[in-house]
Write a protein that holds these residues in place. Structure first.
Motif, PDB file in Angstrom:
ATOM      1  N   HIS A  14       0.836  -1.191   0.103  1.00 19.67           N
ATOM      2  CA  HIS A  14       0.236   0.188  -0.270  1.00 19.67           C
ATOM      3  C   HIS A  14       1.006   1.354   0.363  1.00 19.67           C
ATOM      4  O   HIS A  14       0.733   2.222  -0.937  1.00 19.67           O
ATOM      5  N   ALA A  15       1.439   1.362   1.186  1.00 23.63           N
ATOM      6  CA  ALA A  15       2.971   2.551   0.864  1.00 23.63           C
ATOM      7  C   ALA A  15       3.698   2.655  -0.487  1.00 23.63           C
ATOM      8  O   ALA A  15       3.323   3.629  -0.602  1.00 23.63           O
ATOM      9  N   LEU A  16       3.980   2.004  -1.280  1.00 25.49           N
ATOM     10  CA  LEU A  16       4.489   1.643  -2.204  1.00 25.49           C
ATOM     11  C   LEU A  16       3.791   2.727  -3.183  1.00 25.49           C
ATOM     12  O   LEU A  16       4.172   3.374  -4.182  1.00 25.49           O
ATOM     13  N   LEU A  17       2.653   1.519  -3.344  1.00 25.67           N
ATOM     14  CA  LEU A  17       1.543   2.281  -4.558  1.00 25.67           C
ATOM     15  C   LEU A  17       1.205   3.664  -3.920  1.00 25.67           C
ATOM     16  O   LEU A  17       0.423   4.252  -4.901  1.00 25.67           O
ATOM     17  N   GLN A  18       1.438   4.600  -3.019  1.00 24.86           N
ATOM     18  CA  GLN A  18       1.086   5.423  -2.387  1.00 24.86           C
ATOM     19  C   GLN A  18       2.066   6.725  -3.055  1.00 24.86           C
ATOM     20  O   GLN A  18       2.065   8.057  -3.390  1.00 24.86           O
ATOM     21  N   THR A  19       3.227   6.199  -2.960  1.00 24.75           N
ATOM     22  CA  THR A  19       4.484   6.297  -3.193  1.00 24.75           C
ATOM     23  C   THR A  19       4.764   7.614  -4.962  1.00 24.75           C
ATOM     24  O   THR A  19       4.514   6.905  -5.667  1.00 24.75           O
ATOM     25  N   LYS A  28       2.019   1.889 -10.934  1.00 22.53           N
ATOM     26  CA  LYS A  28       0.498   0.838 -10.642  1.00 22.53           C
ATOM     27  C   LYS A  28       1.289  -0.097 -10.203  1.00 22.53           C
ATOM     28  O   LYS A  28      -0.032  -1.102  -9.549  1.00 22.53           O
ATOM     29  N   ALA A  29       1.880  -0.975  -9.956  1.00 20.78           N
ATOM     30  CA  ALA A  29       2.228  -2.213  -9.346  1.00 20.78           C
ATOM     31  C   ALA A  29       3.622  -2.097  -8.250  1.00 20.78           C
ATOM     32  O   ALA A  29       4.720  -1.524  -8.466  1.00 20.78           O
ATOM     33  N   ALA A  30       3.230  -2.586  -7.176  1.00 24.48           N
ATOM     34  CA  ALA A  30       4.736  -2.722  -6.399  1.00 24.48           C
ATOM     35  C   ALA A  30       5.517  -3.622  -6.479  1.00 24.48           C
ATOM     36  O   ALA A  30       4.645  -5.216  -7.229  1.00 24.48           O
ATOM     37  N   GLY A  31       6.804  -3.653  -6.583  1.00 21.44           N
ATOM     38  CA  GLY A  31       7.902  -4.831  -7.283  1.00 21.44           C
ATOM     39  C   GLY A  31       8.631  -5.501  -5.716  1.00 21.44           C
ATOM     40  O   GLY A  31       8.392  -4.631  -4.767  1.00 21.44           O
ATOM     41  N   THR A  32       8.778  -6.700  -5.870  1.00 26.85           N
ATOM     42  CA  THR A  32       9.530  -7.424  -4.835  1.00 26.85           C
ATOM     43  C   THR A  32      10.297  -6.993  -4.202  1.00 26.85           C
ATOM     44  O   THR A  32      10.610  -7.074  -3.044  1.00 26.85           O
ATOM     45  N   TYR A  64       6.174 -11.860 -12.606  1.00 28.20           N
ATOM     46  CA  TYR A  64       7.667 -10.550 -13.014  1.00 28.20           C
ATOM     47  C   TYR A  64       7.235  -9.825 -13.147  1.00 28.20           C
ATOM     48  O   TYR A  64       7.914  -8.334 -13.534  1.00 28.20           O
ATOM     49  N   TYR A  65       5.828  -9.097 -13.137  1.00 28.00           N
ATOM     50  CA  TYR A  65       5.827  -7.553 -13.422  1.00 28.00           C
ATOM     51  C   TYR A  65       5.552  -7.105 -11.754  1.00 28.00           C
ATOM     52  O   TYR A  65       6.426  -6.057 -11.520  1.00 28.00           O
ATOM     53  N   GLY A  66       4.348  -7.553 -10.798  1.00 26.81           N
ATOM     54  CA  GLY A  66       4.063  -6.741  -9.505  1.00 26.81           C
ATOM     55  C   GLY A  66       3.018  -7.036  -9.218  1.00 26.81           C
ATOM     56  O   GLY A  66       2.095  -7.546  -9.544  1.00 26.81           O
ATOM     57  N   VAL A  67       2.660  -6.154  -8.172  1.00 27.02           N
ATOM     58  CA  VAL A  67       0.525  -6.978  -7.180  1.00 27.02           C
ATOM     59  C   VAL A  67       0.010  -5.335  -6.822  1.00 27.02           C
ATOM     60  O   VAL A  67       0.827  -4.103  -7.484  1.00 27.02           O
ATOM     61  N   LYS A  68      -0.884  -5.435  -7.161  1.00 27.64           N
ATOM     62  CA  LYS A  68      -1.325  -4.516  -6.856  1.00 27.64           C
ATOM     63  C   LYS A  68      -2.890  -4.459  -6.539  1.00 27.64           C
ATOM     64  O   LYS A  68      -2.373  -6.264  -5.379  1.00 27.64           O
ATOM     65  N   LEU A  69      -3.158  -3.776  -5.418  1.00 30.51           N
ATOM     66  CA  LEU A  69      -3.968  -4.486  -3.834  1.00 30.51           C
ATOM     67  C   LEU A  69      -5.904  -4.351  -4.585  1.00 30.51           C
ATOM     68  O   LEU A  69      -5.908  -3.886  -5.500  1.00 30.51           O
ATOM     69  N   THR A  70      -6.398  -5.504  -4.457  1.00 27.66           N
ATOM     70  CA  THR A  70      -7.754  -5.815  -4.770  1.00 27.66           C
ATOM     71  C   THR A  70      -8.499  -5.221  -3.656  1.00 27.66           C
ATOM     72  O   THR A  70      -7.710  -4.206  -2.693  1.00 27.66           O
ATOM     73  N   ALA A  71      -9.588  -5.200  -3.701  1.00 31.02           N
ATOM     74  CA  ALA A  71     -10.694  -3.756  -2.607  1.00 31.02           C
ATOM     75  C   ALA A  71     -10.855  -4.062  -1.356  1.00 31.02           C
ATOM     76  O   ALA A  71     -10.381  -3.280  -0.636  1.00 31.02           O
ATOM     77  N   LYS A  72     -10.336  -5.247  -1.491  1.00 29.29           N
ATOM     78  CA  LYS A  72     -10.609  -5.656   0.018  1.00 29.29           C
ATOM     79  C   LYS A  72      -8.752  -5.951   1.318  1.00 29.29           C
ATOM     80  O   LYS A  72      -9.043  -5.564   1.939  1.00 29.29           O
ATOM     81  N   THR A  75      -8.995  -2.346   1.626  1.00 26.44           N
ATOM     82  CA  THR A  75     -10.229  -1.498   2.989  1.00 26.44           C
ATOM     83  C   THR A  75      -8.790  -2.061   4.220  1.00 26.44           C
ATOM     84  O   THR A  75      -8.552  -1.040   5.010  1.00 26.44           O
ATOM     85  N   LEU A  76      -7.802  -3.260   3.722  1.00 25.43           N
ATOM     86  CA  LEU A  76      -7.338  -4.102   5.257  1.00 25.43           C
ATOM     87  C   LEU A  76      -6.111  -2.913   5.241  1.00 25.43           C
ATOM     88  O   LEU A  76      -5.624  -2.664   6.721  1.00 25.43           O
ATOM     89  N   ALA A  77      -5.941  -2.411   4.689  1.00 25.45           N
ATOM     90  CA  ALA A  77      -4.153  -1.726   4.531  1.00 25.45           C
ATOM     91  C   ALA A  77      -4.158  -0.332   5.241  1.00 25.45           C
ATOM     92  O   ALA A  77      -3.879   0.556   5.980  1.00 25.45           O
TER      93      ALA A  77
END
Lengths: 225, 225
Positions: A14-19, A28-32, A64-72, A75-77
């Motif tokens: 969540h923090a990385l996606l805000q940055t 758009k997505a966070a990397g490992t 190999y691309y990254g992650v995005k949060l779902t709505a769920k 909410t938790l983040a």
DNA sequence: AATAAAAATTAGATATGTCTAAAATAAGTT
DNA sequence: AACTTATTTTAGACATATCTAATTTTTATT
């Protein structure tokens, strides 16, 4: 119920996606790798965790691309951010911690899971919109207020701010402010904060510098810039 | 630094050694079966944990007999009890939780490790001697006060108590108490507590029953019996 | 477009905390 | 004292969360 580690990973994403990156926009997505750095762990460990969280429906993982949060997951983040910032506010405003020494403790407290606790704490603190660092606190629905104001008393030397509101509207206080030429919209720079009594030297944009007691600066809500 | 599970085991041992058995005296050592029951785990798991904690110097383990805490373990257990009871007090007195719904939350909060936090919270609450259940709160050195007093407002219907102190000595309050025949040493029984407004019906030993508002019962410190 | 560099994933190892089942020891009973 | 029962420990299995090293994929550079 998520483990502490799962929660930490979710918050890091969540923090990385805000940055906001070098290009001026949020990723758009966070990397490992970035997540691993934030959590002081290794990218391979993060991959494992992301798979697990994706399986539980908290995020979408494109290998190999990254992650995005779902709505769920979002909410938790936000819930975690809410808890973290509420506890920081409690520590600074009620227990007298310095704004710079609360992070670690809040990092632990945010994992205490109880909606009732969070909401009561929120009420107890007067439903603050921003934490001691000026970051917005999500409300119980996860909504974030956009105005970024904070108490002038929490600013540090060098900050340039504009007065946004006066939190405690006493006649005496308003008269005092008026006599010093301070009103909503006044731009000023904080020159120095004296640790001894919390008083600060400020310089309004169109005027000479002078000192302000903590009692006064405490009641002034300012925004940055 | 201990893990949460290690801390839980330590606390369970401490609690069992405090408990008074059927023979009227406290046990000399705690057994794995009882510890396991308390932690909702199995005796074999407890054995493993006890070995680890013994290796770290928190307790002495005599195989097939039981465990005792070392001075080091005792100190840490008291620290945990202190944190637990301070948070319970905070939850009830500041956030308005019911005395019967705070245990679970406090169980989580007690693991937040920060001496500064604990001590500031203690001060913030006015260094209370007892938690909402009437259990004593160890001070920062681990010392436990022996008098067991609590606010009358926290008593439940059926309890027989004696007034030990008046916490907020306002003239008006003292006059009010005097007019009702209530003073230090008065014995009384709580007949019923009304959830609606927190008022309670009480019956002094030598007199007729009457009602007391929460504002009043809140300031009366009573001891049991 | 070929190659080098960076990042992400997989595979296999390790440490932790838990479990079940079996063996060892202690306590209770006739 | 011998036997039964309860408790504790040991041994081996399993799930979780982490790591290192090797492999795969993507991105950047010449």
């Amino acid at each position: 119920m998520l483990t502490r580690s799962e929660e930490d990973h979710l918050k890091a994403v969540h923090a990385l996606l805000q940055t906001i990156g070098a290009d001026g926009k949020a990723a758009k997505a966070a990397g490992t790798k970035d997540i691993a750095e934030r959590l002081r762990t290794k990218a391979s460990s993060v991959t494992d965790m992301l798979k697990k969280l994706a399986a539980k429906g908290y995020l979408k993982h494109e290998p190999y691309y990254g992650v995005k949060l779902t709505a769920k997951g979002e909410t938790l983040a936000l819930q975690l951010v809410r808890r973290h910032r509420l506890w920081e506010t409690f520590l600074v405003e009620r227990l007298g911690f310095g704004w710079d020494e609360v992070h670690e403790v809040a990092e632990q407290m945010e994992h205490v899971a109880s909606d009732k606790l969070t909401d009561r704490l929120d009420d107890y603190l007067g439903n603050p919109g921003f934490d001691p660092h000026g970051d917005p606190i999500p409300d119980r629905k996860g909504k974030i207020r956009t105005k970024r104001t904070q108490r002038l008393s929490l600013c540090k030397g060098g900050e340039a701010v504009r007065i946004a509101a006066v939190s405690d509207t006493t006649d005496g206080l308003l008269r005092l402010l008026d006599s010093k030429g301070l009103r909503i919209g006044t731009q000023l720079t904080v020159l120095e904060v004296h640790a001894f009594d919390g008083s600060m030297d400020i310089k309004p944009k169109n005027g000479a510098a002078f000192s302000l007691s903590k009692d006064v600066s405490h009641h002034l809500q300012v925004e940055r810039g």
